[in-house]
Scaffold this motif. Sequence first.
Motif, mmCIF file in Angstrom:
data_model
loop_
_atom_site.group_PDB
_atom_site.id
_atom_site.type_symbol
_atom_site.label_atom_id
_atom_site.label_comp_id
_atom_site.label_asym_id
_atom_site.label_seq_id
_atom_site.Cartn_x
_atom_site.Cartn_y
_atom_site.Cartn_z
ATOM 1 N N HIS A 133 0.669 -1.298 -0.133
ATOM 2 C CA HIS A 133 0.010 -0.161 0.164
ATOM 3 C C HIS A 133 0.848 1.425 -0.293
ATOM 4 O O HIS A 133 0.361 2.415 0.032
ATOM 5 N N GLU A 185 2.785 2.285 2.522
ATOM 6 C CA GLU A 185 2.948 2.675 3.713
ATOM 7 C C GLU A 185 3.958 2.377 4.356
ATOM 8 O O GLU A 185 3.784 1.122 5.219
ATOM 9 N N ARG A 191 -11.038 -6.700 -6.764
ATOM 10 C CA ARG A 191 -11.818 -7.101 -7.534
ATOM 11 C C ARG A 191 -11.955 -8.080 -8.527
ATOM 12 O O ARG A 191 -13.084 -8.760 -8.912
ATOM 13 N N LEU A 198 -5.093 0.936 6.756
ATOM 14 C CA LEU A 198 -4.141 1.651 5.968
ATOM 15 C C LEU A 198 -4.966 2.881 5.054
ATOM 16 O O LEU A 198 -4.359 4.054 5.106
ATOM 17 N N ARG A 199 -6.314 2.716 4.805
ATOM 18 C CA ARG A 199 -6.977 3.590 4.131
ATOM 19 C C ARG A 199 -7.478 4.775 5.046
ATOM 20 O O ARG A 199 -7.549 5.810 4.744
ATOM 21 N N ALA A 222 -4.513 6.779 5.625
ATOM 22 C CA ALA A 222 -4.208 7.803 4.586
ATOM 23 C C ALA A 222 -5.253 8.973 4.425
ATOM 24 O O ALA A 222 -4.774 9.939 4.417
ATOM 25 N N GLY A 223 -6.493 8.794 4.738
ATOM 26 C CA GLY A 223 -7.472 9.539 4.851
ATOM 27 C C GLY A 223 -7.449 10.756 6.118
ATOM 28 O O GLY A 223 -7.369 12.017 5.876
ATOM 29 N N LEU A 267 -4.562 12.987 5.061
ATOM 30 C CA LEU A 267 -5.008 14.190 4.197
ATOM 31 C C LEU A 267 -5.453 15.270 4.742
ATOM 32 O O LEU A 267 -5.429 16.247 4.465
ATOM 33 N N VAL A 317 -15.748 0.066 -6.618
ATOM 34 C CA VAL A 317 -14.438 -0.016 -7.089
ATOM 35 C C VAL A 317 -14.079 -1.576 -6.625
ATOM 36 O O VAL A 317 -13.365 -1.956 -7.491
ATOM 37 N N LEU A 327 -10.020 6.482 -2.521
ATOM 38 C CA LEU A 327 -9.524 5.975 -1.384
ATOM 39 C C LEU A 327 -9.491 4.483 -1.226
ATOM 40 O O LEU A 327 -8.852 3.757 -0.811
ATOM 41 N N ALA A 328 -10.658 4.064 -1.852
ATOM 42 C CA ALA A 328 -10.956 2.618 -2.076
ATOM 43 C C ALA A 328 -9.632 2.034 -2.776
ATOM 44 O O ALA A 328 -9.182 0.775 -2.643
ATOM 45 N N ARG A 329 -9.458 2.579 -4.007
ATOM 46 C CA ARG A 329 -8.660 1.894 -5.046
ATOM 47 C C ARG A 329 -7.198 1.856 -4.753
ATOM 48 O O ARG A 329 -6.886 0.829 -4.391
ATOM 49 N N THR A 330 -6.555 3.034 -4.352
ATOM 50 C CA THR A 330 -5.344 3.174 -3.798
ATOM 51 C C THR A 330 -5.271 4.442 -2.959
ATOM 52 O O THR A 330 -5.402 5.465 -3.336
ATOM 53 N N PRO A 331 -5.109 4.279 -1.819
ATOM 54 C CA PRO A 331 -5.173 5.375 -0.943
ATOM 55 C C PRO A 331 -4.272 6.463 -1.321
ATOM 56 O O PRO A 331 -4.819 7.622 -1.143
ATOM 57 N N GLN A 332 -3.218 6.290 -1.643
ATOM 58 C CA GLN A 332 -2.178 7.596 -2.224
ATOM 59 C C GLN A 332 -3.002 8.155 -3.495
ATOM 60 O O GLN A 332 -2.389 9.122 -3.873
ATOM 61 N N ALA A 350 -5.890 9.546 -3.305
ATOM 62 C CA ALA A 350 -6.642 10.465 -2.961
ATOM 63 C C ALA A 350 -5.691 11.480 -2.512
ATOM 64 O O ALA A 350 -4.573 11.375 -1.918
#
Lengths: 160, 194
Positions: A65, A67, A113, A147-148, A151-152, A155, B91, B141-146, B148
Amino acid sequence: MSLTTSVTAAAAIAPGSTVEAEILKRRDIFEKTQAAEDAVLSPADPGGLTRDLRHALAARIAALHGEHAEATRYAAGVSDEVFAALARPGVASGDPRVAAMLVFTDAVSTNPRDMVAGDVAALQGAGISDADIVRLAELNAFLAYQLRLIAGLRLMAEGA
Amino acid sequence: MKDEVIRRFTRTVPEWRPRVVPVKLAEATQDQLDALQVTPSNTKVSDYVLVLAHDVETLKVRSPLFNAIMYGQGGLSRAERELGALAASVVNHCIYCAAVHADRHAQLSKDTAVTDKLFTMGEKADLEPRDRAILDFGMKLARTPQQATATDVAALREAGLDEGEILDLVLSSALFGWANRLMHILGDPVRKTG
């Protein structure tokens, strides 16, 4: 901050910031997120996924990811050097059971997916029990969330 | 034999067919029964939850965390949290999750147009600016956090979201990064039988 969790530390939330205030309003969510980290990384009953393997996989997922600080944090929880190597994406394992888990983990992180029944059947074919497949999926799935969230939050903190 | 697995997005909630064998209630440990909240008067448990009961320590934490993120007081509206969940589910192509949360979004917002557009036009659906900003950010954010960026967060603020609402969106999209990886990977969405 009066609440310190892996996630808030990783996102470097500034004391007194608006983001911190919103996090504290949702204290239970952040405490439960920490409890979930403990449940997937260091459960009382690890089943067929040792603590070393779990930490190595978490480090690998974090690296996949992008990170890297989190990857380092999780890699520090690996004591056996055979497992330590697996923390690096691209490194395979000679043990067919572990090798199958690595293939699965890489796919869950990078291309969930397109995953199909065959991806689960491959784990079963390598002799991994259904209970361990669920444990492995939860580890991967939790890390994707954590990890999301990091990241959020980062930001939000940057742009505040 | 006709393939009964559903491969297109729909608001009609399918059945979920596990790819691993769920825990059998008759063989469940006390710990598992506690996590499943099984009591003599409540013995109905879905196959999905019975699958997750294989990892009971995680399940015990996951259910209350899920409820806190999706149904907690204040912040982002219930309908817009469903949009965050949908952004990730589209996604990650989790047909089952997308159906459940599109249905909830339609009920909560009393509007089927947003999810109709999302399912027919995909990620480029023309939506009003606030929904558009929520979906754009949730999907990145769902696809690749970076992927966003601060620009996406600025777009959310411009669309009228305050910091608490943005945090709830981060949480709901991220949570479905988790849920999709269980639902989409551990089972198949199939047409309801009978």
